[in-house]
Design a protein around this motif. Structure first.
Motif, PDB file in Angstrom:
ATOM      1  N   TYR A  39      -9.680  -1.789   1.426  1.00 62.31           N
ATOM      2  CA  TYR A  39      -8.260  -2.121   1.339  1.00 62.31           C
ATOM      3  C   TYR A  39      -7.420  -1.344   2.356  1.00 62.31           C
ATOM      4  O   TYR A  39      -6.413  -1.834   2.860  1.00 62.31           O
ATOM      5  N   ARG A  40      -7.786  -0.103   2.663  1.00 56.53           N
ATOM      6  CA  ARG A  40      -6.971   0.678   3.588  1.00 56.53           C
ATOM      7  C   ARG A  40      -6.982   0.060   4.994  1.00 56.53           C
ATOM      8  O   ARG A  40      -5.934  -0.124   5.610  1.00 56.53           O
TER       9      ARG A  40
ATOM     10  N   ARG B  26       3.667  -2.227  -0.377  1.00 61.48           N
ATOM     11  CA  ARG B  26       2.331  -2.004  -0.925  1.00 61.48           C
ATOM     12  C   ARG B  26       1.419  -1.395   0.137  1.00 61.48           C
ATOM     13  O   ARG B  26       0.581  -0.526  -0.163  1.00 61.48           O
ATOM     14  N   GLY B  27       1.567  -1.820   1.356  1.00 62.75           N
ATOM     15  CA  GLY B  27       0.758  -1.263   2.433  1.00 62.75           C
ATOM     16  C   GLY B  27       0.990   0.226   2.614  1.00 62.75           C
ATOM     17  O   GLY B  27       0.043   0.987   2.864  1.00 62.75           O
ATOM     18  N   ASP B  28       2.253   0.656   2.492  1.00 63.63           N
ATOM     19  CA  ASP B  28       2.541   2.092   2.595  1.00 63.63           C
ATOM     20  C   ASP B  28       1.883   2.871   1.462  1.00 63.63           C
ATOM     21  O   ASP B  28       1.344   3.968   1.673  1.00 63.63           O
TER      22      ASP B  28
ATOM     23  N   THR C 113      -1.920   3.842  -4.336  1.00 61.30           N
ATOM     24  CA  THR C 113      -2.295   2.680  -5.126  1.00 61.30           C
ATOM     25  C   THR C 113      -3.587   2.115  -4.581  1.00 61.30           C
ATOM     26  O   THR C 113      -3.927   2.305  -3.397  1.00 61.30           O
ATOM     27  N   PHE C 114      -4.333   1.385  -5.427  1.00 59.31           N
ATOM     28  CA  PHE C 114      -5.633   0.833  -5.031  1.00 59.31           C
ATOM     29  C   PHE C 114      -5.674  -0.627  -5.463  1.00 59.31           C
ATOM     30  O   PHE C 114      -6.047  -0.950  -6.590  1.00 59.31           O
ATOM     31  N   PRO C 115      -5.263  -1.541  -4.567  1.00 53.36           N
ATOM     32  CA  PRO C 115      -5.177  -2.961  -4.935  1.00 53.36           C
ATOM     33  C   PRO C 115      -6.563  -3.588  -5.094  1.00 53.36           C
ATOM     34  O   PRO C 115      -7.538  -3.151  -4.483  1.00 53.36           O
ATOM     35  N   ASP C 116      -6.612  -4.620  -5.946  1.00 56.50           N
ATOM     36  CA  ASP C 116      -7.870  -5.333  -6.113  1.00 56.50           C
ATOM     37  C   ASP C 116      -7.969  -6.454  -5.082  1.00 56.50           C
ATOM     38  O   ASP C 116      -7.052  -6.689  -4.296  1.00 56.50           O
ATOM     39  N   LYS C 117      -9.100  -7.166  -5.118  1.00 58.59           N
ATOM     40  CA  LYS C 117      -9.348  -8.215  -4.121  1.00 58.59           C
ATOM     41  C   LYS C 117      -8.341  -9.350  -4.250  1.00 58.59           C
ATOM     42  O   LYS C 117      -7.901  -9.919  -3.257  1.00 58.59           O
ATOM     43  N   GLU C 118      -7.971  -9.694  -5.490  1.00 57.84           N
ATOM     44  CA  GLU C 118      -7.032 -10.803  -5.691  1.00 57.84           C
ATOM     45  C   GLU C 118      -5.672 -10.478  -5.073  1.00 57.84           C
ATOM     46  O   GLU C 118      -5.036 -11.317  -4.444  1.00 57.84           O
TER      47      GLU C 118
END
Length: 298
Positions: A200-201, A255-257, A264-269
């Motif tokens: 994600y990063r 969210r990118g920041d 934060t650790f977003p999921d694939k969706e």
């Protein structure tokens, strides 16, 4: 005694059948530009052909030909060359060859001295009075047509180069081309499979870089230098980007920041939705540009 008589008869016989060449030069000292005449005569041709240098080509370089006339009869050949010299000095008329049948006859060389007879203080008068000549349009055209045509060609070339540079730049930065390039960049990002590998990063870093470059080029915003909060504030105050597109950019950039600083650790969706949101924003951007153009025209 008989032998002497026989030799005399043979000599007379040979001499009677031989061609005789003679040449004369009327002046050996000339003033600058003064005409002189060289005459060549060949007698007793007996119907034979005479070959020599072509007309106006008999004398060397410094001798300017004025007139070159040839008179040919059945038994005689005469050539009169009138010439002048326009440089001071001593010049030589070399041996000139004339071929009569199979035999080559040659003249004697002449040395010509050319002097400047003008004295300091002499008044120089024109031979003829100057005449005023009136020129019409055609005369001026003939005199200057190559300059005029060259100038027109130069102006046309400058105009062509100007419009080529202007429109080539415009084409490269046209909304449609910028949109298509950004969509290709997004497709290349997708092929890296950051979402599938849950990287994600790297995904958000590249997604936001692509988005910033797109906004800078498409909307002429300083998106490449502004911080996220400043960019969002700039977009809202500018009113060029539609509210729908603003919301997507704001949501993805914030969210990118958070991802960048491991908050934060977003999921694939979520990553797939953010990718699709930016992709739709890029596709819809042309409507923003068209609306802004209509608004500025009004």
């Amino acid at each position: 005694m008989k032998k002497k008589v026989l030799l005399f008869i043979v000599f007379i016989s040979v001499f009677a059948n031989a061609q005789i060449l003679s040449s004369t030069l009327d002046k050996k000292t000339l003033a600058l530009g003064e005409p002189a005449v060289l005459k060549i005569n060949i007698d007793n041709l007996q119907g034979k052909q005479v070959n020599s240098a072509a007309k106006n080509s008999l004398l060397p370089f410094h001798f300017e030909g004025i007139k070159d006339s040839i008179s040919l009869k059945e038994d005689s050949y005469s050539r009169t060359v009138e010439f002048a010299v326009f440089d001071e000095g001593k010049y030589t008329i070399p041996v000139l060859e004339f071929k009569v049948g199979d035999k080559v006859l040659k003249t004697i060389p002449y040395e010509v001295e050319v002097v400047n007879t003008a004295k300091k203080g002499d008044e120089i008068s024109d031979i003829m009075n100057n005449k005023e000549v009136k020129l019409d349009v055609n005369d001026y055209w003939e005199l200057y047509k190559f300059y005029i045509l060259g100038l027109i060609a130069l102006i046309a070339l400058i105009i062509i180069i100007y419009y080529f540079i202007r429109y080539s730049k415009r084409d490269k930065n046209s909304p449609k081309i910028v949109t298509n390039k950004t969509l290709r960049d997004l497709e290349n990002l997708k092929k890296k499979k950051y979402i599938e590998n849950n990287n994600y990063r790297a995904f958000y870093i590249e997604l936001i870089d692509i988005s910033r470059n797109f906004i800078s080029t498409q909307y002429k915003f300083p998106a490449d230098v502004l911080l996220t909060d400043d960019l969002i504030s700039f977009m809202k105050n500018n009113n060029t980007i539609s509210k729908e597109n603003e919301a997507i950019v704001e949501d993805v950039f914030l969210r990118g920041d958070l991802v960048k600083f491991a908050k934060t650790f977003p999921d694939k969706e979520t990553m797939q939705n953010d990718f699709k949101g930016i992709q739709d924003f890029v596709k819809r951007s042309t409507k923003d540009i068209e609306f802004e153009k209509v608004r500025s025209d009004v």
